[in-house]
Design an enzyme around this catalytic site. Structure first.
Site, short mmCIF file in Angstrom:
data_model
loop_
_atom_site.label_atom_id
_atom_site.label_comp_id
_atom_site.label_asym_id
_atom_site.label_seq_id
_atom_site.Cartn_x
_atom_site.Cartn_y
_atom_site.Cartn_z
CG HIS A 298 -70.59 103.66 67.42
ND1 HIS A 298 -71.94 103.40 67.40
CD2 HIS A 298 -70.45 104.94 67.86
CE1 HIS A 298 -72.59 104.48 67.82
NE2 HIS A 298 -71.72 105.42 68.10
NE ARG B 288 -70.05 111.17 63.65
CZ ARG B 288 -70.75 112.21 64.11
NH1 ARG B 288 -71.52 112.90 63.30
NH2 ARG B 288 -70.70 112.55 65.38
CG LEU C 112 -60.00 97.08 65.88
CD1 LEU C 112 -59.63 95.65 65.49
CD2 LEU C 112 -59.65 98.03 64.73
NE ARG C 113 -69.04 96.94 71.26
CZ ARG C 113 -69.59 96.50 72.37
NH1 ARG C 113 -68.89 96.48 73.48
NH2 ARG C 113 -70.83 96.08 72.38
CG LEU D 159 -63.99 112.67 64.42
CD1 LEU D 159 -64.94 111.70 63.72
CD2 LEU D 159 -62.80 112.97 63.49
NE ARG E 126 -56.61 129.23 75.67
CZ ARG E 126 -56.35 128.98 76.95
NH1 ARG E 126 -56.61 127.79 77.46
NH2 ARG E 126 -55.82 129.91 77.71
CG HIS F 105 -67.85 109.53 67.89
ND1 HIS F 105 -68.96 108.73 67.90
CD2 HIS F 105 -67.92 110.26 66.76
CE1 HIS F 105 -69.67 108.95 66.80
NE2 HIS F 105 -69.06 109.88 66.09
NE ARG F 106 -71.06 109.80 74.50
CZ ARG F 106 -72.32 109.48 74.71
NH1 ARG F 106 -72.90 109.85 75.82
NH2 ARG F 106 -73.00 108.78 73.82
NE ARG G 299 -60.07 130.44 71.07
CZ ARG G 299 -60.07 129.36 71.81
NH1 ARG G 299 -59.34 128.33 71.47
NH2 ARG G 299 -60.79 129.29 72.90
C1 LIG Z 1 -76.26 112.35 61.62
C2 LIG Z 1 -75.94 112.88 62.99
C3 LIG Z 1 -76.54 114.06 63.43
C4 LIG Z 1 -76.27 114.55 64.70
N1 LIG Z 1 -76.86 115.72 65.10
C5 LIG Z 1 -76.61 116.21 66.33
C6 LIG Z 1 -77.24 117.43 66.80
O1 LIG Z 1 -78.00 118.05 66.09
N2 LIG Z 1 -76.93 117.89 68.03
C7 LIG Z 1 -76.09 117.21 68.88
O2 LIG Z 1 -75.87 117.65 70.01
N3 LIG Z 1 -75.46 116.06 68.46
C8 LIG Z 1 -75.70 115.56 67.24
N4 LIG Z 1 -75.07 114.40 66.82
C9 LIG Z 1 -74.08 113.77 67.71
C10 LIG Z 1 -74.68 112.59 68.50
O3 LIG Z 1 -75.75 113.02 69.32
C11 LIG Z 1 -73.60 111.94 69.39
O4 LIG Z 1 -73.07 112.91 70.27
C12 LIG Z 1 -72.49 111.34 68.57
O5 LIG Z 1 -73.02 110.48 67.60
C13 LIG Z 1 -71.52 110.54 69.47
O6 LIG Z 1 -72.20 109.71 70.38
P1 LIG Z 1 -72.59 108.17 70.15
O7 LIG Z 1 -73.74 107.85 71.03
O8 LIG Z 1 -72.74 107.91 68.72
O9 LIG Z 1 -71.45 107.27 70.61
P2 LIG Z 1 -69.98 107.38 71.30
O10 LIG Z 1 -69.88 108.58 72.16
O11 LIG Z 1 -69.00 107.20 70.20
O12 LIG Z 1 -70.07 106.10 72.18
C14 LIG Z 1 -70.18 104.81 71.59
C15 LIG Z 1 -71.31 104.03 72.21
O13 LIG Z 1 -71.02 103.82 73.59
C16 LIG Z 1 -72.24 103.84 74.33
N5 LIG Z 1 -72.20 104.97 75.27
C17 LIG Z 1 -71.27 105.98 75.32
N6 LIG Z 1 -71.56 106.81 76.33
C18 LIG Z 1 -72.68 106.33 76.92
C19 LIG Z 1 -73.47 106.76 78.01
N7 LIG Z 1 -73.17 107.86 78.72
N8 LIG Z 1 -74.54 106.03 78.36
C20 LIG Z 1 -74.88 104.91 77.68
N9 LIG Z 1 -74.18 104.44 76.59
C21 LIG Z 1 -73.09 105.15 76.25
C22 LIG Z 1 -73.38 103.99 73.33
O14 LIG Z 1 -73.82 102.73 72.94
C23 LIG Z 1 -72.68 104.67 72.17
O15 LIG Z 1 -73.34 104.47 70.94
C24 LIG Z 1 -75.34 113.88 65.57
C25 LIG Z 1 -74.75 112.69 65.11
C26 LIG Z 1 -75.03 112.20 63.85
C27 LIG Z 1 -74.35 110.94 63.39
#
Ligand SMILES: Cc1cc2nc3c(=O)[nH]c(=O)nc-3n(C[C@H](O)[C@H](O)[C@H](O)COP(=O)(O)OP(=O)(O)OC[C@H]3O[C@@H](n4cnc5c(N)ncnc54)[C@H](O)[C@@H]3O)c2cc1C
Length: 206
Positions: free
Chosen positions: A170, A175, A165-166, A73, A87, A76-77, A148
């Site tokens: 997403h 999820r 909300l956006r 979770l 810790r 999600h940046r 830990r």
């Molecule tokens: C089914 C599933 C399997 C996954 N498996 C793996 C795995 O095996 N290994 C792994 O490491 N991760 C995995 N992930 C995690 C995934 O790679 C992302 O880290 C996670 O979904 C959060 O990032 P996000 O792009 O969805 O969007 P968020 O970080 O929530 O950001 C929202 C949106 O903002 C934009 N955004 C944010 N940051 C940037 C940026 N730097 N540049 C351009 N646009 C940006 C994009 O449009 C993005 O969709 C998985 C995720 C899912 C849903």
């Protein structure tokens, strides 16, 4: 060892009408047009993909999930997180989320109950052993941040997540999908249900 269910709770007291009116007010600045039916306006901007307007409103959820789901979770940046620390917290008993069996989130085929019992016993044995080792390490002078290292991934963790909300839309799209982990889908499903009740127009296409 205590076993609990994953959960999600909205901690904000919200006024759905005010939220929709705020989004409408922000969104209509570009056209300087009259305010009107806020719900329809929000529906329209979502349909058009003009979703940046939804970024003017954020919500905070209290989430209880295991460490593995917490790690997923918090990837999600665009959301903000504050997470219980292994810790600084010295556990007096391990609280965990069971993957299957008694209260677990993986509901097995009832015809395979014997298999489930075997999996349950194997899992429980390991977790009880991890719990014993954690307390032995503390008794022998280890600090919680060192002890830990033996805590299991299924350790229950409390966290707060704030997202606009956006970003919430997403997160929910990704999820609640079949590709997501079953426990993640359970947590995301609870957030989706809360929004369906409080702000249905925001999630009616999810
Ligand atoms: C089914 C599933 C399997 C996954 N498996 C793996 C795995 O095996 N290994 C792994 O490491 N991760 C995995 N992930 C995690 C995934 O790679 C992302 O880290 C996670 O979904 C959060 O990032 P996000 O792009 O969805 O969007 P968020 O970080 O929530 O950001 C929202 C949106 O903002 C934009 N955004 C944010 N940051 C940037 C940026 N730097 N540049 C351009 N646009 C940006 C994009 O449009 C993005 O969709 C998985 C995720 C899912 C849903």
């Amino acid at each position: 060892m205590k076993i609990i269910e994953p959960s999600a709770e909205l901690i904000d007291e919200i006024n759905p009408e005010e939220i929709l009116r705020k989004i409408e007010r922000c969104g209509k600045v570009s056209r300087q047009s009259e305010l009107g039916d806020a719900e329809n306006f929000v529906r329209k901007i979502i349909k058009l993909g003009h979703e940046s307007v939804l970024e003017h409103v954020s919500l905070t959820f209290k989430i209880v999930c295991d460490r593995a789901i917490m790690a997923e979770l918090t990837r999600h940046r665009l959301a903000s997180f504050t997470v219980e620390s292994t810790r600084y917290v010295k556990y007096e008993e391990l609280t965990v989320i069971a993957p299957f069996g008694r209260g677990g989130y993986c509901k097995d085929d009832p015809n395979e109950l014997d298999d489930e019992a075997i999996r349950w016993n194997t899992w429980e044995e390991q977790i009880l052993q991890a719990e014993d080792t954690y307390f032995i390490l503390l008794e022998r002078g280890a600090t919680p941040e060192i002890a830990r290292a033996v805590l299991p991934l299924c350790l229950a963790t409390e966290l707060y997540m704030t997202a606009n909300l956006r970003e919430l839309r997403h997160i929910l799209k990704l999820r609640t999908a079949k590709a997501a982990h079953p426990q993640m889908r359970q947590v995301a499903g609870q957030i989706l249900n809360i929004l369906r009740e409080k702000l249905p127009v925001i999630v009616e296409d999810i």
